[in-house]
Design a protein around this motif. Structure first.
Motif, PDB file in Angstrom:
ATOM      1  N   GLU A  49       0.855  -1.179   0.000  1.00 27.52           N
ATOM      2  CA  GLU A  49       0.000   0.000   0.000  1.00 27.52           C
ATOM      3  C   GLU A  49       0.896   1.236   0.000  1.00 27.52           C
ATOM      4  OE1 GLU A  49      -3.748   1.976   2.496  1.00 27.52           O
ATOM      5  OE2 GLU A  49      -2.798   0.109   3.145  1.00 27.52           O
ATOM      6  N   ILE A  50       0.505   2.238  -0.794  1.00 29.86           N
ATOM      7  CA  ILE A  50       1.286   3.462  -0.922  1.00 29.86           C
ATOM      8  C   ILE A  50       0.553   4.614  -0.251  1.00 29.86           C
ATOM      9  CG2 ILE A  50       2.349   5.079  -2.554  1.00 29.86           C
ATOM     10  CD1 ILE A  50       2.433   2.810  -4.586  1.00 29.86           C
ATOM     11  N   ALA A  51       1.284   5.445   0.460  1.00 29.96           N
ATOM     12  CA  ALA A  51       0.709   6.618   1.127  1.00 29.96           C
ATOM     13  C   ALA A  51       1.382   7.881   0.605  1.00 29.96           C
ATOM     14  CB  ALA A  51       0.888   6.511   2.636  1.00 29.96           C
ATOM     15  N   LYS A  52       0.654   8.985   0.653  1.00 23.83           N
ATOM     16  CA  LYS A  52       1.170  10.311   0.292  1.00 23.83           C
ATOM     17  C   LYS A  52       1.695  10.346  -1.136  1.00 23.83           C
ATOM     18  CE  LYS A  52       2.559  11.180   5.085  1.00 23.83           C
ATOM     19  NZ  LYS A  52       3.669  11.531   6.003  1.00 23.83           N
ATOM     20  N   LEU A  53       1.041   9.619  -2.041  1.00 20.00           N
ATOM     21  CA  LEU A  53       1.477   9.557  -3.432  1.00 20.00           C
ATOM     22  C   LEU A  53       0.977  10.771  -4.198  1.00 20.00           C
ATOM     23  CD1 LEU A  53       2.792   8.070  -5.803  1.00 20.00           C
ATOM     24  CD2 LEU A  53       0.638   6.825  -6.111  1.00 20.00           C
ATOM     25  N   VAL A  54       1.879  11.404  -4.965  1.00 21.39           N
ATOM     26  CA  VAL A  54       1.533  12.535  -5.822  1.00 21.39           C
ATOM     27  C   VAL A  54       2.172  12.306  -7.183  1.00 21.39           C
ATOM     28  CG1 VAL A  54       1.683  15.019  -6.173  1.00 21.39           C
ATOM     29  CG2 VAL A  54       1.413  14.108  -3.868  1.00 21.39           C
ATOM     30  N   VAL A  55       1.353  12.351  -8.246  1.00 22.90           N
ATOM     31  CA  VAL A  55       1.840  12.185  -9.611  1.00 22.90           C
ATOM     32  C   VAL A  55       1.312  13.349 -10.441  1.00 22.90           C
ATOM     33  CG1 VAL A  55       1.836  10.739 -11.670  1.00 22.90           C
ATOM     34  CG2 VAL A  55       1.958   9.673  -9.408  1.00 22.90           C
ATOM     35  N   ALA A  56       2.214  14.050 -11.133  1.00 24.33           N
ATOM     36  CA  ALA A  56       1.833  15.209 -11.947  1.00 24.33           C
ATOM     37  C   ALA A  56       1.001  16.200 -11.131  1.00 24.33           C
ATOM     38  CB  ALA A  56       1.083  14.766 -13.192  1.00 24.33           C
ATOM     39  N   GLN A  57       1.431  16.421  -9.889  1.00 24.78           N
ATOM     40  CA  GLN A  57       0.793  17.370  -8.981  1.00 24.78           C
ATOM     41  C   GLN A  57      -0.607  16.931  -8.541  1.00 24.78           C
ATOM     42  OE1 GLN A  57       0.949  21.241 -10.814  1.00 24.78           O
ATOM     43  NE2 GLN A  57       3.124  21.061 -11.279  1.00 24.78           N
ATOM     44  N   LEU A  58      -0.985  15.679  -8.808  1.00 27.97           N
ATOM     45  CA  LEU A  58      -2.294  15.175  -8.420  1.00 27.97           C
ATOM     46  C   LEU A  58      -2.145  14.185  -7.258  1.00 27.97           C
ATOM     47  CD1 LEU A  58      -3.859  14.506 -11.919  1.00 27.97           C
ATOM     48  CD2 LEU A  58      -4.745  16.113 -10.233  1.00 27.97           C
ATOM     49  N   PRO A  59      -2.793  14.421  -6.115  1.00 28.19           N
ATOM     50  CA  PRO A  59      -2.753  13.451  -5.017  1.00 28.19           C
ATOM     51  C   PRO A  59      -3.571  12.213  -5.350  1.00 28.19           C
ATOM     52  CG  PRO A  59      -4.231  15.262  -4.484  1.00 28.19           C
ATOM     53  CD  PRO A  59      -3.565  15.633  -5.770  1.00 28.19           C
ATOM     54  N   ILE A  60      -3.037  11.042  -5.035  1.00 26.46           N
ATOM     55  CA  ILE A  60      -3.701   9.771  -5.298  1.00 26.46           C
ATOM     56  C   ILE A  60      -3.891   9.058  -3.968  1.00 26.46           C
ATOM     57  CG2 ILE A  60      -3.572   7.576  -6.534  1.00 26.46           C
ATOM     58  CD1 ILE A  60      -1.777   8.922  -8.571  1.00 26.46           C
ATOM     59  N   SER A  61      -5.129   8.724  -3.649  1.00 27.84           N
ATOM     60  CA  SER A  61      -5.463   8.196  -2.323  1.00 27.84           C
ATOM     61  C   SER A  61      -5.429   6.671  -2.297  1.00 27.84           C
ATOM     62  CB  SER A  61      -6.863   8.672  -1.904  1.00 27.84           C
ATOM     63  OG  SER A  61      -6.927  10.085  -1.885  1.00 27.84           O
ATOM     64  N   GLY A  62      -4.722   6.152  -1.292  1.00 26.78           N
ATOM     65  CA  GLY A  62      -4.795   4.748  -0.917  1.00 26.78           C
ATOM     66  C   GLY A  62      -4.505   3.714  -1.980  1.00 26.78           C
ATOM     67  N   PRO A  63      -3.455   3.868  -2.819  1.00 22.69           N
ATOM     68  CA  PRO A  63      -3.166   2.790  -3.774  1.00 22.69           C
ATOM     69  C   PRO A  63      -2.805   1.495  -3.051  1.00 22.69           C
ATOM     70  CG  PRO A  63      -1.987   4.800  -4.353  1.00 22.69           C
ATOM     71  CD  PRO A  63      -2.542   4.999  -2.978  1.00 22.69           C
ATOM     72  N   GLN A  64      -3.513   0.424  -3.371  1.00 20.75           N
ATOM     73  CA  GLN A  64      -3.211  -0.898  -2.864  1.00 20.75           C
ATOM     74  C   GLN A  64      -2.885  -1.808  -4.045  1.00 20.75           C
ATOM     75  OE1 GLN A  64      -6.710  -1.970  -0.630  1.00 20.75           O
ATOM     76  NE2 GLN A  64      -6.075  -0.785   1.157  1.00 20.75           N
ATOM     77  N   PHE A  65      -1.993  -2.793  -3.853  1.00 17.75           N
ATOM     78  CA  PHE A  65      -1.542  -3.576  -4.991  1.00 17.75           C
ATOM     79  C   PHE A  65      -0.987  -4.928  -4.533  1.00 17.75           C
ATOM     80  CE2 PHE A  65       1.882  -0.936  -3.430  1.00 17.75           C
ATOM     81  CZ  PHE A  65       2.957  -1.805  -3.347  1.00 17.75           C
ATOM     82  N   ARG A  66      -0.891  -5.825  -5.504  1.00 18.25           N
ATOM     83  CA  ARG A  66      -0.148  -7.068  -5.357  1.00 18.25           C
ATOM     84  C   ARG A  66       1.152  -6.915  -6.152  1.00 18.25           C
ATOM     85  NH1 ARG A  66      -3.233 -11.213  -3.312  1.00 18.25           N
ATOM     86  NH2 ARG A  66      -5.490 -10.821  -3.245  1.00 18.25           N
ATOM     87  N   TRP A  67       2.206  -7.575  -5.713  1.00 20.08           N
ATOM     88  CA  TRP A  67       3.474  -7.444  -6.418  1.00 20.08           C
ATOM     89  C   TRP A  67       4.180  -8.791  -6.493  1.00 20.08           C
ATOM     90  CZ3 TRP A  67       8.128  -8.569  -3.988  1.00 20.08           C
ATOM     91  CH2 TRP A  67       8.079  -8.687  -2.598  1.00 20.08           C
ATOM     92  N   GLN A  68       5.021  -8.893  -7.510  1.00 15.43           N
ATOM     93  CA  GLN A  68       5.827 -10.103  -7.701  1.00 15.43           C
ATOM     94  C   GLN A  68       7.141  -9.702  -8.340  1.00 15.43           C
ATOM     95  OE1 GLN A  68       3.870 -13.227  -9.846  1.00 15.43           O
ATOM     96  NE2 GLN A  68       5.685 -14.528  -9.948  1.00 15.43           N
ATOM     97  N   ILE A  69       8.217 -10.315  -7.866  1.00 12.25           N
ATOM     98  CA  ILE A  69       9.538 -10.001  -8.400  1.00 12.25           C
ATOM     99  C   ILE A  69      10.317 -11.299  -8.573  1.00 12.25           C
ATOM    100  CG2 ILE A  69      10.566  -9.652  -6.117  1.00 12.25           C
ATOM    101  CD1 ILE A  69      12.202  -7.374  -7.321  1.00 12.25           C
ATOM    102  N   ASP A  70      11.063 -11.390  -9.678  1.00 14.62           N
ATOM    103  CA  ASP A  70      11.926 -12.545  -9.919  1.00 14.62           C
ATOM    104  C   ASP A  70      13.138 -12.069 -10.710  1.00 14.62           C
ATOM    105  OD1 ASP A  70      11.062 -12.266 -12.588  1.00 14.62           O
ATOM    106  OD2 ASP A  70       9.527 -13.802 -12.357  1.00 14.62           O
TER     107      ASP A  70
END
Length: 285
Positions: A49-70
């Motif tokens: 989960e990401i907090a305090k995310l800002v992209v192109a001056q736009l605040p984005i609330s509560g991004p939640q995600f699944r992730w995988q790395i190999d």
């Protein structure tokens, strides 16, 4: 394991050491790690989960995600967030291989357009209303990222005129955005088509801005600067609009009697950021 409060830019740099952009925000991650010795493989996955995310001056609330790395890539899937009073869902893939580049695909639903256009600045018309669509960003970690956005809206307001059945697309490539939007207004067909470019202040203009606002000059990405640097050049057309539809708007304050008939309008537009020259030339028939 669990991790809390990691800076998002540092996390992205793990997958791509030459990650070129600062992305404000912090990330919390739960992880499960596994692998085999023969053949030698490894992988890790989890949720975040990401907090305090800002992209192109736009605040984005509560991004939640699944992730995988190999050994081949980092993938974020089922990313869900709230943006501009609407929702966004996306999937991101960032490869380890320097010869490859990342890709992001997603969709958005009922974003309130004015939250975005207010930050983009020099659009030739003031637009409000909800929009939905999809987007793709390719060559995400490369030298020349490209982006495509398709969107639809049931209705929006352009100044005092209602525009319906809106559909459009925007393509970003080599620092330019090609924009094309179609809809209906006054029972006629509307087409807005043009190019948005970014022209940072240079030379004497940049020095003047820096001396007048020394604190903001030290932060070139501060809110408001983007709008000041954008420029739109294009054309706005209205074909077979019914003048009768204007009667309720005008309320006979500007005309002695109700309007009738149809009208065709074409305007060639040049619009810069706040405080810069704007022009519109064309014809009405």
């Amino acid at each position: 394991f669990r991790s809390r409060g990691m800076h998002l830019t540092k996390v992205l740099a793990i997958a791509q050491p030459n990650w070129p952009r600062n992305v404000p925000g912090t990330v919390a991650i739960d992880a499960r790690v596994g692998g085999t010795l023969r053949p030698r493989t490894w992988q890790a996955s989890g949720q975040g989960e990401i907090a305090k995310l800002v992209v192109a001056q736009l605040p984005i609330s509560g991004p939640q995600f699944r992730w995988q790395i190999d050994a081949k890539r980092l993938a974020l899937t089922d990313v869900k967030a709230r943006l501009a009073e609407g929702t966004v869902e996306l999937n991101l893939s960032v490869p380890w291989d320097d010869a490859s580049t990342g890709k992001l695909v997603g969709r958005f639903d009922r974003l309130q357009v004015h939250h975005i256009t207010d930050r983009l600045g020099p659009l030739p018309v003031a637009v409000s209303g909800p929009a939905s669509g999809d987007f793709t960003i390719s060559d995400l970690t490369g030298d020349a990222p490209t982006a495509k956005v398709h969107f639809k809206a049931g209705a929006a307001m352009i100044r005092l005129v209602a525009v319906k059945r809106i559909e459009g697309q925007a393509t970003y490539r080599e620092g330019k955005v090609q924009l094309e939007v179609r809809g209906t207004a006054l029972d006629g067909d509307v087409l807005l088509k043009g190019t948005v470019t970014r022209t940072p202040a240079t030379g004497d203009a940049a020095k003047t801005d820096a001396s007048a606002h020394p604190k903001s000059a030290a932060r070139p990405s501060a809110a408001g600067n983007l709008a000041e640097q954008l420029r739109f050049e294009g054309q706005l057309r209205l074909q077979a609009g019914r003048l009768q539809r204007l009667n309720d708007l005008l309320k006979r304050r500007f005309v002695p009697r109700p309007l009738t008939g149809t009208v065709d309008v074409q305007l060639d537009l040049k619009v810069a950021g706040p405080g810069r020259p704007r022009s519109a030339t064309g014809w009405v028939a």
